[in-house]
Design a protein around this motif. Sequence first.
Motif, PDB file in Angstrom:
ATOM      1  N   ALA A   7       0.821  -1.199   0.000  1.00 49.84           N
ATOM      2  CA  ALA A   7       0.000   0.000   0.000  1.00 49.84           C
ATOM      3  C   ALA A   7       0.865   1.263   0.000  1.00 49.84           C
ATOM      4  O   ALA A   7       1.963   1.282   0.550  1.00 49.84           O
ATOM      5  CB  ALA A   7      -0.900   0.006   1.234  1.00 49.84           C
ATOM      6  N   ARG A   8       0.324   2.310  -0.619  1.00 47.24           N
ATOM      7  CA  ARG A   8       0.970   3.623  -0.514  1.00 47.24           C
ATOM      8  C   ARG A   8       0.777   4.147   0.907  1.00 47.24           C
ATOM      9  O   ARG A   8      -0.306   4.031   1.482  1.00 47.24           O
ATOM     10  CB  ARG A   8       0.340   4.616  -1.498  1.00 47.24           C
ATOM     11  CG  ARG A   8       0.729   4.404  -2.944  1.00 47.24           C
ATOM     12  CD  ARG A   8       0.269   5.561  -3.815  1.00 47.24           C
ATOM     13  NE  ARG A   8      -1.181   5.730  -3.753  1.00 47.24           N
ATOM     14  CZ  ARG A   8      -1.786   6.815  -3.282  1.00 47.24           C
ATOM     15  NH1 ARG A   8      -1.081   7.814  -2.784  1.00 47.24           N
ATOM     16  NH2 ARG A   8      -3.097   6.903  -3.286  1.00 47.24           N
ATOM     17  N   VAL A   9       1.823   4.733   1.460  1.00 47.64           N
ATOM     18  CA  VAL A   9       1.757   5.249   2.823  1.00 47.64           C
ATOM     19  C   VAL A   9       2.271   6.687   2.856  1.00 47.64           C
ATOM     20  O   VAL A   9       3.011   7.126   1.969  1.00 47.64           O
ATOM     21  CB  VAL A   9       2.582   4.385   3.811  1.00 47.64           C
ATOM     22  CG1 VAL A   9       2.022   2.985   3.900  1.00 47.64           C
ATOM     23  CG2 VAL A   9       4.046   4.356   3.398  1.00 47.64           C
ATOM     24  N   ASP A  32      -3.498   4.398   0.423  1.00 46.08           N
ATOM     25  CA  ASP A  32      -4.089   3.613  -0.662  1.00 46.08           C
ATOM     26  C   ASP A  32      -5.557   3.311  -0.336  1.00 46.08           C
ATOM     27  O   ASP A  32      -5.849   2.568   0.608  1.00 46.08           O
ATOM     28  CB  ASP A  32      -3.306   2.314  -0.819  1.00 46.08           C
ATOM     29  CG  ASP A  32      -3.680   1.540  -2.058  1.00 46.08           C
ATOM     30  OD1 ASP A  32      -4.815   1.725  -2.543  1.00 46.08           O
ATOM     31  OD2 ASP A  32      -2.846   0.757  -2.544  1.00 46.08           O
ATOM     32  N   PRO A  33      -6.513   3.852  -1.100  1.00 43.06           N
ATOM     33  CA  PRO A  33      -7.934   3.645  -0.772  1.00 43.06           C
ATOM     34  C   PRO A  33      -8.380   2.202  -0.870  1.00 43.06           C
ATOM     35  O   PRO A  33      -9.370   1.808  -0.234  1.00 43.06           O
ATOM     36  CB  PRO A  33      -8.664   4.521  -1.801  1.00 43.06           C
ATOM     37  CG  PRO A  33      -7.694   4.721  -2.922  1.00 43.06           C
ATOM     38  CD  PRO A  33      -6.335   4.717  -2.291  1.00 43.06           C
ATOM     39  N   THR A  34      -7.662   1.365  -1.638  1.00 44.15           N
ATOM     40  CA  THR A  34      -8.071  -0.039  -1.774  1.00 44.15           C
ATOM     41  C   THR A  34      -7.863  -0.822  -0.487  1.00 44.15           C
ATOM     42  O   THR A  34      -8.389  -1.930  -0.349  1.00 44.15           O
ATOM     43  CB  THR A  34      -7.316  -0.726  -2.927  1.00 44.15           C
ATOM     44  OG1 THR A  34      -5.917  -0.806  -2.604  1.00 44.15           O
ATOM     45  CG2 THR A  34      -7.501   0.028  -4.221  1.00 44.15           C
ATOM     46  N   TYR A  35      -7.093  -0.287   0.450  1.00 42.86           N
ATOM     47  CA  TYR A  35      -6.856  -0.965   1.720  1.00 42.86           C
ATOM     48  C   TYR A  35      -7.920  -0.631   2.762  1.00 42.86           C
ATOM     49  O   TYR A  35      -7.915  -1.187   3.854  1.00 42.86           O
ATOM     50  CB  TYR A  35      -5.463  -0.634   2.254  1.00 42.86           C
ATOM     51  CG  TYR A  35      -4.398  -1.540   1.673  1.00 42.86           C
ATOM     52  CD1 TYR A  35      -3.910  -2.638   2.382  1.00 42.86           C
ATOM     53  CD2 TYR A  35      -3.902  -1.330   0.400  1.00 42.86           C
ATOM     54  CE1 TYR A  35      -2.957  -3.480   1.844  1.00 42.86           C
ATOM     55  CE2 TYR A  35      -2.949  -2.165  -0.152  1.00 42.86           C
ATOM     56  CZ  TYR A  35      -2.483  -3.245   0.568  1.00 42.86           C
ATOM     57  OH  TYR A  35      -1.548  -4.077   0.026  1.00 42.86           O
ATOM     58  N   TRP A 139     -16.343   2.735   6.468  1.00 38.67           N
ATOM     59  CA  TRP A 139     -16.010   1.617   5.570  1.00 38.67           C
ATOM     60  C   TRP A 139     -15.888   0.269   6.289  1.00 38.67           C
ATOM     61  O   TRP A 139     -15.503  -0.723   5.668  1.00 38.67           O
ATOM     62  CB  TRP A 139     -14.689   1.910   4.829  1.00 38.67           C
ATOM     63  CG  TRP A 139     -13.547   2.310   5.725  1.00 38.67           C
ATOM     64  CD1 TRP A 139     -13.172   3.578   6.059  1.00 38.67           C
ATOM     65  CD2 TRP A 139     -12.627   1.436   6.395  1.00 38.67           C
ATOM     66  NE1 TRP A 139     -12.093   3.557   6.904  1.00 38.67           N
ATOM     67  CE2 TRP A 139     -11.728   2.260   7.119  1.00 38.67           C
ATOM     68  CE3 TRP A 139     -12.459   0.065   6.452  1.00 38.67           C
ATOM     69  CZ2 TRP A 139     -10.695   1.741   7.901  1.00 38.67           C
ATOM     70  CZ3 TRP A 139     -11.432  -0.463   7.225  1.00 38.67           C
ATOM     71  CH2 TRP A 139     -10.575   0.378   7.934  1.00 38.67           C
ATOM     72  N   LEU A 140     -16.241   0.208   7.558  1.00 37.63           N
ATOM     73  CA  LEU A 140     -16.051  -1.009   8.335  1.00 37.63           C
ATOM     74  C   LEU A 140     -17.230  -1.223   9.276  1.00 37.63           C
ATOM     75  O   LEU A 140     -17.775  -0.267   9.831  1.00 37.63           O
ATOM     76  CB  LEU A 140     -14.760  -0.903   9.146  1.00 37.63           C
ATOM     77  CG  LEU A 140     -14.311  -2.139   9.922  1.00 37.63           C
ATOM     78  CD1 LEU A 140     -13.917  -3.266   8.962  1.00 37.63           C
ATOM     79  CD2 LEU A 140     -13.116  -1.794  10.819  1.00 37.63           C
TER      80      LEU A 140
END
Length: 234
Positions: A7-9, A32-35, A139-140
Amino acid sequence: MNENLTARVGLSQEFACSYLPNRREQLLVILDPTYYCSEKFESLLAVGFRRSGNQIYRPHCPVCSACNSVRVLAQEFMPSKSQKRKLNKAKTQFTVTYSTSERAGYYPLYSKYITMRHQDGSMYPPQPEQFQSFLFCSWLEITFIELWHQDTLVGVAVTDCMDNAISAIYTFFDPDFEHYSLGSIMILEQLKFAKAQNKQFVYLGYQIDECTKMKYKTQFLPAQKQLNDEWVAI
């Protein structure tokens, strides 16, 4: 960071540590939004990350490595004699319920807890906006484990739920009932919930050995602490 997680951090600015005097804190933040989903967040928990509001982070301090993630092996956990006594005492006074949505009584209870117990902390004075941005997540799935004394809400454990684990985000309770060890009771209820849901781990956040307020996290066994990116038995 684990080589399997690409992931991008980002790296936050340094700021005063909330737990240790004369220390500076810095955070590694997932960009990273996919995480930002249950499955990948669970993978991030396993390498020391945590959630605050909608943001996923872990400490990345320049000259300090005092923060270590702690997780309890939920299926193997058995309460100690002391914990059993606390549970038996609480059983006569409280009932436990579960909710997946916020109740109107949460913020007043949170405000009383912060005002009476944490006037020296960064969350004082409590504010509704801060309460929302700190605890809630878009998102959770969140489960609120509630403790009731008759018709009065006296405790809430904000709990993130993933496929194989839960994460204890924050517990707040009525300080008028603190002689029942409600902080410990709520962790015990999270462990009971995790075992019933067949979850492997309960993540308790970061253990800081130098911080007395954090030592309660090592009282729930068997458990593991993350040291140098490896999970070792406590």
